[in-house]
Scaffold this active site. Structure first.
Site, PDB file in Angstrom:
ATOM      1  N   GLU A   1       0.899  -1.430  -0.100  1.00  0.00           N
ATOM      2  CA  GLU A   1      -0.027  -0.088  -0.047  1.00  0.00           C
ATOM      3  C   GLU A   1       0.919   1.330  -0.046  1.00  0.00           C
ATOM      4  O   GLU A   1       1.667   1.323   0.900  1.00  0.00           O
ATOM      5  CB  GLU A   1      -0.718  -0.190   1.245  1.00  0.00           C
ATOM      6  CG  GLU A   1      -1.984   1.016   1.208  1.00  0.00           C
ATOM      7  CD  GLU A   1      -2.844   0.939   2.446  1.00  0.00           C
ATOM      8  OE1 GLU A   1      -2.564   0.422   3.189  1.00  0.00           O
ATOM      9  OE2 GLU A   1      -3.909   1.657   2.335  1.00  0.00           O
TER      10      GLU A   1
ATOM     11  N   CYS B   1      -5.935  -2.804   2.180  1.00  0.00           N
ATOM     12  CA  CYS B   1      -5.844  -2.815   3.794  1.00  0.00           C
ATOM     13  C   CYS B   1      -6.974  -2.733   4.505  1.00  0.00           C
ATOM     14  O   CYS B   1      -7.509  -4.100   4.640  1.00  0.00           O
ATOM     15  CB  CYS B   1      -4.823  -1.586   4.137  1.00  0.00           C
ATOM     16  SG  CYS B   1      -3.932  -1.850   5.492  1.00  0.00           S
TER      17      CYS B   1
ATOM     18  N   LYS C   1     -10.228   2.483  -2.847  1.00  0.00           N
ATOM     19  CA  LYS C   1     -10.465   1.832  -1.215  1.00  0.00           C
ATOM     20  C   LYS C   1     -11.746   2.431  -0.692  1.00  0.00           C
ATOM     21  O   LYS C   1     -12.013   3.379  -0.465  1.00  0.00           O
ATOM     22  CB  LYS C   1      -9.328   2.298  -0.254  1.00  0.00           C
ATOM     23  CG  LYS C   1      -9.168   1.725   1.097  1.00  0.00           C
ATOM     24  CD  LYS C   1      -7.707   2.165   1.720  1.00  0.00           C
ATOM     25  CE  LYS C   1      -7.745   1.479   3.354  1.00  0.00           C
ATOM     26  NZ  LYS C   1      -6.292   1.757   3.875  1.00  0.00           N
TER      27      LYS C   1
END
Lengths: 300, 300
Positions: free
Chosen positions: A37, A145, A108
């Protein structure tokens, strides 16, 4: 399908860090390469500082650059970049390149905010939903994540035909300030607590593999990075990038060193696993309405 | 809260098996006692035989009997019974008793059907949804066996305020016929395959604990039970009943012997875990519509 996970440290500047990333990519002949990331920079979300928005200014050049890398190396490349969409609107976005072409992007969706991870300051939650990205190596369910903790995200990717789940990640332990051992930090930093956190992180994603009959690839950062604001001491990223197969069987796990971890992943194995463990067959979709609510505290 | 998991074998008859169950319950002073799936009988779903429906004929007496046990022992007791609802309509139902009173019931929602586990022949999928059961020890999210593989079920229980997830279970390895090593059986019975299956089963539930910040209690059968039809050799139930805490931390795990496994579970720990890992805060409920579909193969 040979896959490479590039687990690396931050080298103090974008240029030095990218140089090391390119070196590591050059070491593998994998067809699919996954980066961690926000791999171009430090994990800047340790503090809330408007100066860091500058990191997103070059997004068009960044996209062109990594497209070129994927072309030169003849690979499918999963990157994680800081996207400026317009003034005051930014995303944490995974761009996937396929032999020089942008195959798709994932913004995300789940954004964390807890001490040391102030992402809600920087990233607007994604508005593209959970859409797998079609590439020459297969349909990739790319998530990022914090999405790791959400079975919903993994399931939706599976229901949209993803053949593999991929998570670029930045997670670690908060460093304890040497002269200020506050309670939270002290509690989080016993070896037992560290292990508990790391195993929780691994377990929940291993669970996604099992529940969905899909391999899971997760690439995490390593190394210690200071909090530039000086308020917190910094984060020690715990590495341990891993791959589980479609029954949750461990295929590879890194330690805390830099590594180009190569794994052969058989995307056809999912089909066989799902025939004998046909979880998708028996879902009670008519009884899942509660999942679309924040909390189901009204009585039926 | 002291909890006891009763992991036992089948003793050849309902009477003998119940006698042993009562013996084991008497050994503990736990406030919450959890029995395994269909604990009164053998796991009869190994074959499709209408004679086994007779096992459900006594459901009213069975309910009264276990209510009395919970009263005598002054416990909350999670049982798993074969429910006859009317002629030709049966369920696999967990009844929960609280000091002599029926606190609630859960009808198994996800019903398996694979070699040795022909449950779709016997059990109509539950029509009560995923509703936790309120008791004097807390709000119990009781689910049954095949439900284990579904993150949806665990999440809904959490969203309805369950403080703990509880799974009575019957799972094991297919025994290989000695004179007929067919491919499926041989493949399933290598030590590596057994371990892979068992770890998948553990991992997916450990994942539910992490994703929902809830402890998970699972009670499985042990021992070998023949397939009465003689078509398959039988099942060797693998035991390994377990408890994980709300961060997925291992609190207890049994082997393959009979055991009254006692564990102290702190139901207040969930609240603390969820404050620092606030997964419920960040769910993207407006983007979860796909979860209510069988498969999401239409393009958005």
């Amino acid at each position: 399908m040979k896959t490479a996970l590039i687990q690396q440290r931050y080298y103090g500047s974008k240029e030095a860090t990218i140089a090391r990333t390119l070196e590591m990519i050059a070491q593998t002949d994998a067809k699919l390469v996954v980066l961690q990331e926000l791999h171009q920079s430090e994990y800047f979300c340790q503090s809330e500082d408007t100066a860091f928005f500058d990191y997103a200014e070059d997004i068009e050049n960044d996209i062109a650059f990594w497209a070129e890398v994927s072309k030169k190396e003849q690979i499918v490349l999963v990157t994680s970049l800081f996207e400026k969409r317009t003034e005051g609107l930014y995303h944490n976005t995974a761009y996937v390149f396929d032999h020089g072409v942008l195959a798709g992007k994932y913004r995300k969706m789940h954004i964390p905010d807890d001490p040391g991870y102030y992402e809600k300051f920087y990233f607007t939650p994604g508005d593209l939903g959970f859409e797998p990205i079609d590439t020459s190596v297969g349909r990739l369910g790319v998530l990022v994540c914090w999405d790791q903790w959400y079975p919903e995200a993994a399931r939706i990717m599976a229901l949209k035909g993803a053949q593999i789940l991929i998570y670029p990640t930045a997670i670690g332990y908060l460093e304890c300030p040497k002269d200020r051992l506050d309670e939270l930090c002290e509690k989080e930093n016993t070896p037992e607590e560290k292990q508990k956190m790391r195993e929780a992180w691994i377990s929940v994603q291993r669970g996604h593999a099992v529940a969905n009959g899909l391999p899971v690839v997760t690439v995490n950062r390593i190394g210690s990075e200071k909090d530039s604001s000086g308020i917190l001491e910094g984060i020690h990223f715990w590495g341990h990038s891993f791959v589980f197969g479609p029954q949750g069987e461990p295929l590879a796990m890194a330690e805390e060193e830099e590594t180009v971890m190569e794994v052969d992943i058989d995307l056809k194995a999912s089909g066989e696993v799902r025939k004998i463990w046909p979880f998708l067959r028996d879902r009670r979709i008519e009884s899942y309405t509660c999942l679309q609510k924040r909390f189901c505290d009204e009585k039926p």
